[in-house]
Design a protein around this motif. Structure first.
Motif, mmCIF file in Angstrom:
data_model
loop_
_atom_site.group_PDB
_atom_site.id
_atom_site.type_symbol
_atom_site.label_atom_id
_atom_site.label_comp_id
_atom_site.label_asym_id
_atom_site.label_seq_id
_atom_site.Cartn_x
_atom_site.Cartn_y
_atom_site.Cartn_z
ATOM 1 N N ARG A 175 3.760 8.908 0.235
ATOM 2 C CA ARG A 175 3.541 8.997 -1.206
ATOM 3 C C ARG A 175 2.271 9.737 -1.579
ATOM 4 N NH1 ARG A 175 5.818 5.234 -5.553
ATOM 5 N NH2 ARG A 175 7.922 5.184 -4.725
ATOM 6 N N GLN A 176 1.317 9.679 -0.667
ATOM 7 C CA GLN A 176 -0.002 10.228 -0.998
ATOM 8 C C GLN A 176 -0.137 11.675 -0.551
ATOM 9 O OE1 GLN A 176 -1.735 7.172 1.388
ATOM 10 N NE2 GLN A 176 -2.459 6.025 -0.374
ATOM 11 N N PRO A 219 8.881 5.830 4.110
ATOM 12 C CA PRO A 219 7.832 5.642 3.101
ATOM 13 C C PRO A 219 6.869 4.515 3.437
ATOM 14 C CG PRO A 219 9.954 4.898 2.263
ATOM 15 C CD PRO A 219 10.224 5.552 3.582
ATOM 16 N N HIS A 220 7.300 3.573 4.291
ATOM 17 C CA HIS A 220 6.448 2.429 4.576
ATOM 18 C C HIS A 220 5.615 2.635 5.834
ATOM 19 C CE1 HIS A 220 10.251 2.115 6.602
ATOM 20 N NE2 HIS A 220 9.729 1.259 7.458
ATOM 21 N N MET A 221 5.621 3.853 6.352
ATOM 22 C CA MET A 221 4.817 4.107 7.547
ATOM 23 C C MET A 221 3.815 5.216 7.245
ATOM 24 S SD MET A 221 7.640 4.242 10.536
ATOM 25 C CE MET A 221 9.068 3.181 10.525
ATOM 26 N N PHE A 231 -0.028 7.493 3.538
ATOM 27 C CA PHE A 231 1.401 7.227 3.419
ATOM 28 C C PHE A 231 2.055 8.451 2.776
ATOM 29 C CE2 PHE A 231 -0.320 2.988 3.813
ATOM 30 C CZ PHE A 231 0.599 2.398 4.657
ATOM 31 N N LYS A 236 0.827 -1.204 0.000
ATOM 32 C CA LYS A 236 0.000 0.000 0.000
ATOM 33 C C LYS A 236 0.864 1.258 0.000
ATOM 34 C CE LYS A 236 -4.191 1.592 2.167
ATOM 35 N NZ LYS A 236 -4.488 1.999 3.529
ATOM 36 N N TRP A 237 1.975 1.178 0.745
ATOM 37 C CA TRP A 237 2.787 2.390 0.848
ATOM 38 C C TRP A 237 3.505 2.728 -0.434
ATOM 39 C CZ3 TRP A 237 8.068 1.620 0.294
ATOM 40 C CH2 TRP A 237 8.551 0.338 0.575
ATOM 41 N N GLN A 238 3.559 1.751 -1.379
ATOM 42 C CA GLN A 238 4.267 2.038 -2.629
ATOM 43 C C GLN A 238 3.358 2.670 -3.657
ATOM 44 O OE1 GLN A 238 5.681 -2.078 -2.929
ATOM 45 N NE2 GLN A 238 7.696 -1.193 -3.251
ATOM 46 N N GLN A 239 2.058 2.648 -3.374
ATOM 47 C CA GLN A 239 1.124 3.176 -4.352
ATOM 48 C C GLN A 239 0.983 4.676 -4.188
ATOM 49 O OE1 GLN A 239 -2.205 0.826 -3.326
ATOM 50 N NE2 GLN A 239 -1.414 -0.976 -4.376
ATOM 51 N N GLY A 240 0.922 5.368 -5.324
ATOM 52 C CA GLY A 240 0.726 6.805 -5.280
ATOM 53 C C GLY A 240 -0.753 7.112 -5.197
ATOM 54 N N GLY A 241 -1.077 8.382 -5.274
ATOM 55 C CA GLY A 241 -2.473 8.787 -5.377
ATOM 56 C C GLY A 241 -3.254 8.631 -4.096
#
Ligand SMILES: Nc1ncnc2c1ncn2[C@@H]1O[C@H](COP(=O)(O)OP(=O)(O)OP(=O)(O)O)[C@@H](O)[C@H]1O
Ligand SMILES: [Mg+2]
Lengths: 309, 354
Positions: B132-133, B88-90, B130, A302-307
């Motif tokens: 990334r978002q 990034p994983h948290m 996360f 999940k953490w690798q997905q953007g958006g």
């Protein structure tokens, strides 16, 4: 200026505007190619497994007879046991040692690139060659290992590496691990190098010890790569053939026979093509299982997905 | 909270000296900004304070205690990195709680610390996301949140705003400043943007090539630059600098190399007879009849003020005027210089004489 004419959409026009259909059309050439070159040999193998084909004679369809025979064949079950054991122990060792090596090589050591090159050696040497080298290392009389241990006064008589069933199992696993470590170590090293240094710095400011940094930063960020690398490693190990064939030919008393070597032995030197094919087909469920494992392991976290969520 | 002291701190990478003897004293609760051109050693100094870089010589003290030998985690310092360095994983919540999790804090305790910090920074609705978002500005706030939750002795910021667009940068500038007024934690902030330095700092440290050029309050540096480097670095548009000497017959006249005569308010003995540099801020001049003739090169009216590049005797100078000017390029205007606001620098050493 001009009236907008609404033509009824033609069937072809509608189809080309349909994304699923278009996608299918684009996929078609690749699909045909895959079908011919991957599925045909696989299909042929599966078909052979249902026949009593022998070398020099076309088989006739005999249904599940080959599989029923195998189910009652203790040698076959022994190879299943051997293969699973071999794969499991070798993969665990390769993972552990490979990760350890990768972590060491990721530190700032002197002669870093030299060591990285050295690590790759076992991987570059042709399998048959390294198997021959191990053959000498494990030789009943001239083994360098036995010789060194005797000279050091640890043992009195040479170790019977390949003659005793458990010794032989351990020896082929060791050889396989030696060959497989570079792949694991170098791939994991590549993964380690994608982890930004600043994450480690941030974690150490946040109060993490070395072990905690490994546990909470390195390991989670490495999981996707570990999943790929270990799937490949398991596949390679499970289907291993050359090493065993050169070192022990499956002996002593089938102690190191793997499914791949048994399949070959029954099929080619033994002439029982149908039975050999059936053994090979019996490997498919295992391989499929590890591919499924990789499929789920590889799914982007999940953490690798953007958006947005 | 604690004071921070650098005492003759040096750092070399191999044989290459990067920090060449730095002394800075930072009082408890102060907001100090390190500025300087790229490569002058700002980040290195900050990383030495954080413990991420070892110290070649000298001492760093936090709250009076020498920290040279302490590991980063023992210094009780929180740092906001230029690239934010979010895990990034948290999730945002886990990122902010990481230091507490490591200490084995209870769920309730973590909530008690993370919730208010998220509240302050307007991150409450993002806690489950996360990194990334998130947008750049949101990530920046999470990085600050992670630091706030720690409630450390000292905050360090390494160019935290340089990845943001101009508008967001101004907004975050105000936010950081406000945060400091609320928390009163000693803060060391690195930037190479002098506007950021001028608007946020209690005290600015101007660095250049591994040494400290000057330390002082923003307007102190602006009004009394110690040398040419500080004078040219602080202020935008930059100070005009003209080469020349004092008139031997009348020390209150400065003669440029091109022979133009400029006024000087006072001329100490030390300034006479040597090569000098005349410093003039763009706003310390007006257009007036009978002034020094200057031909207009570029004129840029912005409404509230007018910026003009003019040529006097072959030297280009920039002026900022609060009057409306109806001049065109090529025309000549009369320039009246506020003599009491001018500076004289020694051309050789760069030191300010007046
Ligand atoms: N690990 C390193 N090894 C060798 N030299 C380094 C290292 N880190 C920094 N330097 C050198 O030290 C000098 C100062 O670097 P530093 O990163 O502190 O500059 P800075 O003031 O932060 O610049 P910027 O504004 O561009 O971030 C530079 O000349 C740089 O090349
Ligand atoms: Mg920097």
């Amino acid at each position: 200026m001009t009236a907008i004419t609404t033509k009824p959409p033609s069937a072809l026009g509608a189809l080309t505007r349909n994304n699923t259909f278009l996608g299918f059309m684009f996929l078609l050439p690749a699909a045909v190619f895959l079908l011919c070159f991957l599925t045909y040999p696989l299909g042929l193998g599966v078909w052979l497994g249902f026949t009593d084909a022998k070398i020099g004679r076309d088989g006739i369809f005999i249904g599940l007879d080959n599989y029923i025979a195998l189910a009652n064949d203790s040698v076959f079950w022994m190879t299943v046991y051997n293969t699973v054991l071999y794969t499991f122990i070798a993969s665990v060792l390769k993972f552990g040692l490979g990760l350890w090596l990768a972590l060491i090589l990721n530190e700032n050591l002197p002669f870093k690139s030299f060591f990285r090159a050295i690590i790759l050696l076992p991987w570059v040497v042709p399998t048959v060659l390294s198997a021959l080298a191990f053959w000498w290392i494990y030789d009943a009389q001239f083994s360098i290992l036995s010789w060194s241990l005797i000279k050091l006064g640890i043992i009195d008589t040479p170790i019977n590496f390949l003659g005793d069933p458990n010794n032989a199992r351990f020896s082929v696993i060791a050889a396989n691990v030696w060959r497989g470590i570079p792949f694991v170590a170098i791939s994991l090293l590549a993964g380690l190098q994608t982890i930004p240094q600043s994450l480690h710095e941030a974690a150490s400011l946040d109060g993490a010890t070395g072990w905690q940094r490994f546990r909470f930063i390195t390991l989670p960020m490495l999981t996707p790569i570990i999943a790929v690398v270990m799937t490949f490693s398991v596949l390679f190990t499970f289907t291993d053939f050359q090493l065993i064939y050169v070192l022990t030919k499956g002996g002593p008393v089938n102690a190191t026979h793997l499914m791949a070597t048994l399949s070959f032995q029954r099929g080619i030197p033994g002439g029982q093509l149908g039975e050999g094919a059936a053994i090979a087909v019996a490997m498919i469920p295992f391989l499929l299982a590890s591919i499924l494992f990789s499929f789920f392991g590889l799914q982007r976290r999940k953490w690798q997905q953007g958006g947005q969520d | 909270m604690a004071s921070v002291e650098f005492a003759n701190v040096r750092k070399s990478f191999g044989t290459h000296p990067v920090i060449k003897g730095v002394d800075i004293e930072i009082a408890d609760g102060e907001f100090v900004i390190l500025v300087g051109p790229s490569g002058c050693g700002k980040s290195t100094l900050l990383r030495m304070l954080a413990g991420l870089e070892n110290i070649s010589a000298g001492e760093i003290r936090i709250g009076g205690q020498v920290v040279n030998g302490l590991a980063p985690k023992e210094r009780d310092i929180a740092m906001v990195f230029q690239n934010y360095a979010l895990y990034p994983h948290m999730t945002v919540a886990d990122n902010m709680a990481f230091s507490l999790t490591l200490k084995g804090a209870s769920r309730a305790e973590i909530d008690k610390r993370v919730k208010p910090a998220a509240e302050i920074l307007g991150l409450t609705h993002l806690l489950d996301r996360f990194p990334r978002q998130l947008s750049g500005g949101q990530r920046q706030r999470v990085a600050m949140g992670r630091a706030i939750v720690r409630d450390p002795q000292v905050f360090l910021f390494d160019e935290p705003l340089s990845n943001l667009d101009a508008k967001l940068r101004v907004a975050m500038r105000a936010e950081i400043k406000e945060l400091h007024q609320r928390l009163k934690t000693t803060t060391v902030y690195v930037t190479h943007d002098q506007i950021e330095a001028m608007t946020m700092a209690d005290k600015i440290v101007v660095m250049h090539d591994g040494i400290v050029e000057q330390i002082g309050a923003p307007l102190e540096l602006y009004d009394q630059p110690a040398n040419l480097f500080v004078a040219s670095f602080i202020g935008s548009p930059a100070m005009n600098m003209l080469k020349g000497r004092l008139d031997p017959n009348d020390a209150l006249k400065f003669v440029t190399e091109k022979g133009v005569v400029l006024p000087v308010a006072k001329a100490p003995e030390s300034a006479r007879g040597r090569a000098l540099i005349y410093g003039l801020r763009p706003e310390h001049m007006t257009i007036a009849d009978g002034g020094i003739p200057a031909s207009v090169v570029v004129i840029e009216p912005t409404g509230s003020e007018t910026q003009m590049i003019m040529r006097i005797g072959g030297d280009d100078i920039t002026g900022v005027f609060h009057q409306r000017i109806n001049a065109r390029p090529g025309e000549t205007v009369g320039l009246s210089i506020h003599a009491e606001a001018t500076y004289l620098f020694d051309a050789e050493s760069g030191k300010r004489l007046v």
